[in-house]
Design an enzyme around this catalytic site. Structure first.
Site, PDB file in Angstrom:
ATOM      1  N   SER A 146      -0.439   8.239 -13.144  1.00 14.38           N
ATOM      2  CA  SER A 146      -1.033   9.168 -12.180  1.00 14.38           C
ATOM      3  C   SER A 146      -0.080   9.838 -11.201  1.00 14.38           C
ATOM      4  O   SER A 146      -0.486  10.765 -10.504  1.00 14.38           O
ATOM      5  CB  SER A 146      -2.114   8.471 -11.377  1.00 14.38           C
TER       6      SER A 146
ATOM      7  N   SER B  57      -4.073  11.006 -11.886  1.00  7.14           N
ATOM      8  CA  SER B  57      -5.058  11.260 -10.866  1.00  7.14           C
ATOM      9  C   SER B  57      -4.495  11.868  -9.581  1.00  7.14           C
ATOM     10  O   SER B  57      -5.259  12.407  -8.778  1.00  7.14           O
ATOM     11  CB  SER B  57      -5.791   9.964 -10.519  1.00  7.14           C
TER      12      SER B  57
ATOM     13  N   LYS C 168      -2.151  10.790  -0.705  1.00  4.11           N
ATOM     14  CA  LYS C 168      -3.267  10.716  -1.653  1.00  4.11           C
ATOM     15  C   LYS C 168      -4.442   9.998  -0.988  1.00  4.11           C
ATOM     16  O   LYS C 168      -4.239   9.038  -0.235  1.00  4.11           O
ATOM     17  CB  LYS C 168      -2.818   9.956  -2.906  1.00  4.11           C
TER      18      LYS C 168
HETATM   19  N1  GLN Z   1      -4.882   8.499 -16.412  1.00  2.00           N
HETATM   20  C1  GLN Z   1      -4.861   7.071 -16.362  1.00  2.00           C
HETATM   21  C2  GLN Z   1      -6.269   6.551 -16.176  1.00  2.00           C
HETATM   22  O1  GLN Z   1      -7.140   7.344 -16.256  1.00  2.00           O
HETATM   23  C3  GLN Z   1      -3.968   6.616 -15.271  1.00  2.00           C
HETATM   24  C4  GLN Z   1      -4.581   6.683 -13.951  1.00  2.00           C
HETATM   25  C5  GLN Z   1      -3.662   6.240 -12.861  1.00  2.00           C
HETATM   26  O2  GLN Z   1      -2.471   6.085 -13.068  1.00  2.00           O
HETATM   27  N2  GLN Z   1      -4.235   5.967 -11.718  1.00  2.00           N
HETATM   28  O3  GLN Z   1      -6.520   5.402 -15.976  1.00  2.00           O
END
Ligand code: GLN
Length: 469
Positions: free
Chosen positions: A163, A139, A64
């Site tokens: 994410s 994400s 990532k």
């Molecule tokens: N979707 C969640 C957010 O927008 C989690 C994001 C993540 O785990 N990095 O913060």
């Protein structure tokens, strides 16, 4: 070949049926062909490890784009870092290198890991390989889509509120968020430091165990990493669940689609068949998780992202005066979602509101953790849906709050610091994958992987790979 798992390819390499170099070459070829449409990668890394020893024998892993690989770009999906080159390796990268991994590319993500759909990336969304009009999740959508479509054999993602697990569920692959402190965060660009963890995204549970064996463990460079022994996770993979107690939180099923509720019912039946004991549990405070998370995560993000000021690194606006440079760098360099969170976080940390929002949220976080402590006095693992719906259409969710609801079931594990995994558990009527989430107590990834593996061996959902035309 590119549909195989890491452990299958390792066996082939050991038998000398194929070499890591050949696999790498084939993988790059497929990426070049398919990635322009799918958009799973932000950049490619074309240097294969020659040494075919170590437990990964030179096999390529996707990373990532918020995890640093020395000499390569780390953009976090943001204009702010679009030209930033990493000057050191993250600890997980060092550990993978020691295990003779090669790196194949950096995967797309929501900007600074803030999002649930990969749509906030400044490089455009990653499409879902099962249906290209749908999101890949976020994400870590790039990592999940790459593994699902044969553009990567396995990948690393990061998980602050879901994410790793949510995109894994949307793309039909396995995603594991380890216990907070199990895997070093050194070299991961911080979003919300008390919640962030790096973890594997793979095609099956065995590969998740294999990567966890490599990336876990104490790191003096991360003061929140914990110095306790790491078991060999591959040894915990058995199908016998006699004596294992699995907790079900029934209220969770009220807020999900019928199909998802049914997939959880089916999972309960599978677990009964495997000899596990099913127990009802209560988690009275988890309904407040989303509100709690969006105060704490934004507060931490507003502090962490203060470093992107145009002076130290990253994008700098073209202005004469220093005041204008500070203001314009941040207004031009960050996208809307990142700005929204920085403003919200700054607000909840301001002197007039600190006690009312930030301190109260910390207290609530403790109550959520206590709910889990109580539950784990009675059970070894808890099952929950990973997401309330299957992958939604690109562009369909425009209200931030609606997007945030996508993390309803994943956020509690981050707030409580618990390990959690999402594994494929069904296909929806839209022909999209569904995910089953399993949680265990802190540092009990061995139980988590065992419970996940036993389910996986009963079904073949994980063998389904979407064919990209
Ligand atoms: N979707 C969640 C957010 O927008 C989690 C994001 C993540 O785990 N990095 O913060």
């Amino acid at each position: 070949m590119i549909e195989k798992t890491l452990h299958e390819l390792i066996e082939l390499i050991k038998k000398r049926d194929i070499s890591a170099k050949e696999i790498y070459k084939e993988q790059i070829k497929v990426i070049k062909e398919k990635n322009p449409d799918l958009n799973a990668y932000i950049s490619l890394i074309e240097d294969v490890q020659s040494e075919e020893s170590g437990s990964l024998f030179g096999l390529p892993i996707a990373i990532k784009d918020n995890i640093m690989i020395k000499g390569h770009k780390t953009t976090c999906g943001s204009k702010m870092l679009s030209n930033f080159e990493s000057i050191y390796n993250a600890t997980v990268i060092e550990k993978l290198e020691k295990a003779s991994a090669s790196f194949i590319g950096k995967t797309n993500m929501d900007e600074f890991a803030m999002g649930s759909s990969c749509e906030t990336s400044c490089f455009g969304p990653t499409k879902n390989p099962w249906n290209k009009s749908r999101v890949s999740g976020g994400s870590s959508g790039g990592s999940a889509a790459a593994v699902a479509s044969g553009l990567a054999i396995a990948a690393l993602g990061s998980d602050t509120g879901g994410s790793i697990r949510q995109p894994a569920s949307f793309c039909g692959v396995v995603g594991l968020k380890p216990t907070y402190g199990r895997v070093s965060r050194y070299g991961l660009v911080a979003f919300a430091s008390s919640l962030d963890q790096i973890g594997p995204i793979t095609r099956d549970v065995k590969d998740a165990s294999l990567l966890m064996n490599i990336i876990s463990g104490f790191d003096p460079k991360d003061s929140t990493s914990v110095n306790i022994e790491v078991p060999n996770y591959l040894e915990s993979l058995t199908e016998d669940l006699k004596g294992i107690k699995i907790g079900v939180y029934e209220a969770a099923l009220d807020s999900v689609s019928k199909e998802i509720a049914l997939s959880i019912e089916n999972a309960i039946q599978t677990y009964k068949k495997l000899g596990a004991e099913i127990k009802k549990i209560d988690l009275p405070h988890i309904k407040y998780s989303i509100s709690d998370y969006y105060i704490l995560a934004c507060a931490e993000a507003s502090s962490n992202l203060a470093r992107f000021d145009g002076v130290k690194y990253g994008y700098r606006s073209n202005d004469e005066s220093i005041e204008e440079m500070y203001v314009n760098t941040r207004s031009e360099g960050f996208g809307a979602e990142v700005k929204r969170r920085i403003m919200l976080g700054t607000y909840v940390l301001s002197s007039g509101y600190y006690d009312a929002y930030y301190v109260r949220s910390l207290r609530l976080r403790h109550l959520i953790k206590m709910d889990f402590d109580k539950a784990f006095e009675q059970v070894d693992a808890i099952i929950l849906p990973t997401t309330p719906t299957d992958a939604f259409k690109i562009g369909a969710v425009t209200k931030p709050l609606e997007m945030y609801l996508s993390d309803t079931f994943t956020i509690p594990a981050n707030l409580a610091g618990l390990p959690a995994i999402s594994i494929p558990c069904g296909i929806s009527s839209n022909n999209l994958p569904l995910g089953l989430q399993i949680l265990s107590n802190t540092f009990k990834e061995d139980i988590l992987l065992k419970v996940a593996y036993a389910f996986e061996q009963q079904h073949d959902y994980y063998k389904k790979i979407p064919i990209l035309e």
